[in-house]
Write an enzyme that holds these catalytic residues in place. Structure first.
Site, short mmCIF file in Angstrom:
data_model
loop_
_atom_site.label_atom_id
_atom_site.label_comp_id
_atom_site.label_asym_id
_atom_site.label_seq_id
_atom_site.Cartn_x
_atom_site.Cartn_y
_atom_site.Cartn_z
N ASP A 302 2.47 -47.98 -22.05
CA ASP A 302 2.65 -47.05 -23.18
C ASP A 302 1.35 -46.37 -23.58
O ASP A 302 1.35 -45.44 -24.39
CB ASP A 302 3.25 -47.78 -24.39
N ASP A 322 0.78 -50.58 -14.27
CA ASP A 322 2.14 -50.77 -14.78
C ASP A 322 3.11 -50.51 -13.63
O ASP A 322 3.00 -49.49 -12.94
CB ASP A 322 2.43 -49.82 -15.94
N ASP A 356 2.96 -53.38 -8.91
CA ASP A 356 3.14 -54.72 -9.45
C ASP A 356 1.78 -55.35 -9.70
O ASP A 356 0.91 -55.35 -8.82
CB ASP A 356 3.96 -55.56 -8.47
N ALA A 357 1.58 -55.88 -10.91
CA ALA A 357 0.27 -56.43 -11.28
C ALA A 357 -0.14 -57.58 -10.37
O ALA A 357 -1.32 -57.74 -10.03
CB ALA A 357 0.31 -56.89 -12.74
N ASP A 374 -1.25 -57.15 -21.13
CA ASP A 374 -0.30 -56.68 -22.15
C ASP A 374 1.10 -56.65 -21.55
O ASP A 374 1.75 -55.60 -21.50
CB ASP A 374 -0.72 -55.30 -22.66
#
Length: 510
Positions: A302, A322, A356-357, A374
């Site tokens: 965001d 993200d 993908d983290a 986060d």
């Protein structure tokens, strides 16, 4: 009947074989739709899919047993079953969304009723179609053909749902579309086997009527989806989309003008108090003395965490990871989100990765001075890995010796064991941890955990940037935990033994 059943020709047998393929496809998709909706609304996807699949298979067995009491009007019985599946299956998704806000017990009653009804109807199809094909071929050959096509149809359905149906149509319209396919199968069989049907015209009109109804639902699916979402979220839905990864919904209150972002039905932030969350997430880890040239944000699509990081002039590089490119797009283009994040995703210092983290952090790259995690709460096993010992170990390898990590860690009040499990897992990987919390009007008490190697955390943290809520005194108070949220003994979370999302469900039940 005008013609004896034994006169089924090759064309009609081909239609029956095609019907087997399609009904198997539809059956598996209904199963996936119900499991997905329940995972979105109730969390714990392993639990929801296990129950859905188990009860569905049980209901199929019951349906197969019931079918032995049918008469020998196989074509008529098959068409009736298809009509029933088209009606019940077509509306299953919207029924679940409407039932959810009323009561958990009502939702589960509707969910299990749909699973049992649709499963039983699907279970009736195979014996009926096998009996029909046995009129043309041997029973052995008929069973082999039916079962092979049934498995192929299930494969097509299971692949097309996540890759095609869900991203392009969403959950509500997908169920309408599959119901439409069922009624098309019924209509084709009515026409092809009209000589076997005493009430051919009435059955054809019924099929056409349902066909028109479901077609209308497809065309007006957006309106119906908005109705279901309004019923679910109560506030006005100003943006909604189903991506290959998640359901994104942005709402706005018609009275307070408060705006909220939901992911898979879980609120992520409210415009009323998001600044409190992001100040407590970002500034403690950024204000501890030491280098902070390179910053990594995992999640935070965001752009709100990035907005806070950009307040530090000595930051040279921000990498934001993200998994969902649509989240990054709307954060940059949706006026409400862009206004909140102040266009942070356009900053020259920031590079966004749609990845993908877990995969990103496992690849070679630069070392980071500060890491900000986060991520959403660990409400399913997929997110569980992002709070695991293995994940933190990989992050540690990508941090500088002076590097510091912070992770949002859910609520130490509502999910007390989850919060301290995250702390325990970080403590297993790093030399030092620091836990703290704050109060958010939209969420209640919310917690964070920092971790670092070699050096202990300072007794006090000074803030030299502009904030709306966070102060040196409030941060000092945030490190103190009342008796009812104080540390409890928990286990270390790992990929091999995913304890965290089980704790999350158990905490919410408490």
């Amino acid at each position: 009947m005008k013609t004896p059943l034994t006169d089924i020709n090759a064309k009609q047998a081909g239609v029956l074989l095609f019907s087997i393929l399609i009904v198997a496809l539809c059956g598996i998709v209904y199963e996936l739709i119900i499991g997905t909706v329940s995972s979105y609304l109730l969390g714990n996807s392993v639990h929801q899919f296990s129950l859905t699949i188990g009860f569905f298979m049980f209901a199929m067995g019951v349906g197969s047993m019931i079918s032995k009491y049918f008469d020998d009007q196989f074509v008529r019985n098959f068409i009736f079953v298809e009509i029933a599946i088209a009606l019940v299956g077509g509306i299953c998704s919207i029924l679940l969304f409407i039932a959810f806000p009323m009561a958990r017990a009502l939702y589960e009653l509707v969910m299990y009723s749909l699973i049992l009804i649709i499963g039983a109807l699907v279970g009736m199809e195979i014996p009926i179609l096998t009996s029909l094909l046995a009129q043309k071929r041997s029973l052995k050959e008929s069973i082999a053909n039916v079962m092979s096509l049934d498995y192929v149809g299930a494969l097509i359905g299971s692949v097309s749902f996540p890759l095609l149906l869900l991203p392009s149509l969403g959950l509500v319209q997908s169920s309408f579309a599959i119901g439409l396919i069922n009624i098309l199968v019924a209509t084709i069989n009515v026409i092809v086997f009209r000589h076997y049907l005493r009430h051919y015209h009435a059955m054809l009109l019924s099929c056409i009527g349902i066909l028109v109804l479901l077609t209308g639902c497809i065309f007006y699916g957006t309106v119906l989806t908005r109705f279901a979402e309004k019923h679910l979220y109560f506030d006005q839905v100003i943006y909604s989309t189903q991506t290959p990864y998640q359901k994104l919904v942005v709402t706005r209150s018609t009275t307070t003008r408060e705006q909220r972002l939901y992911i898979d039905g879980h609120i992520q932030f409210s415009s009323r108090d998001e600044y409190r969350y992001h100040e407590y997430l970002v500034h403690p880890v950024m204000s501890i003395p030491g280098p902070r040239k390179n910053v990594l944000i995992l999640g935070g699509g965001d752009g709100l965490a990035a907005r806070e990081v950009l307040k530090y002039d000595d930051v040279e590089t921000i990498h934001l990871v993200d998994i969902d490119p649509e989240m990054l797009r709307i954060a940059n283009e949706l006026p409400m989100l862009r206004r909140l994040n102040k266009g942070s995703l356009d900053a020259e210092k920031l590079t966004a990765f749609s990845q993908d983290a877990f995969s990103f952090i496992n690849e070679p790259g630069i070392d980071y001075d500060r890491v900000i995690i986060d991520m959403p709460d660990p409400h399913n096993e997929a997110i569980n890995k992002l709070y695991s010992r293995e994940f933190y170990t990989m992050i540690k390898r990508r941090m500088t010796p002076e590097g510091i990590l912070v992770s949002q860690s859910s609520s130490p009040f509502f999910t007390r064991h989850v919060f301290w499990c995250i702390e325990q897992t970080l403590d297993h990987v790093f030399d030092n941890t620091l836990s703290y919390h704050t109060a958010l009007p939209s969420f209640g008490i919310w917690g964070f955990n920092m971790a670092r190697n070699n050096v202990a955390f300072p007794a006090d943290i000074e803030f030299n940037i502009e904030t709306r809520a966070l102060t040196q005194a409030s941060m000092q108070a945030a490190r103190n935990f009342d008796k009812d949220i104080a540390k409890v003994e928990t286990t270390v979370n790992s990929i091999m033994e995913p304890k965290l999302y089980h704790l999350y469900i158990e905490d919410l039940r408490r």
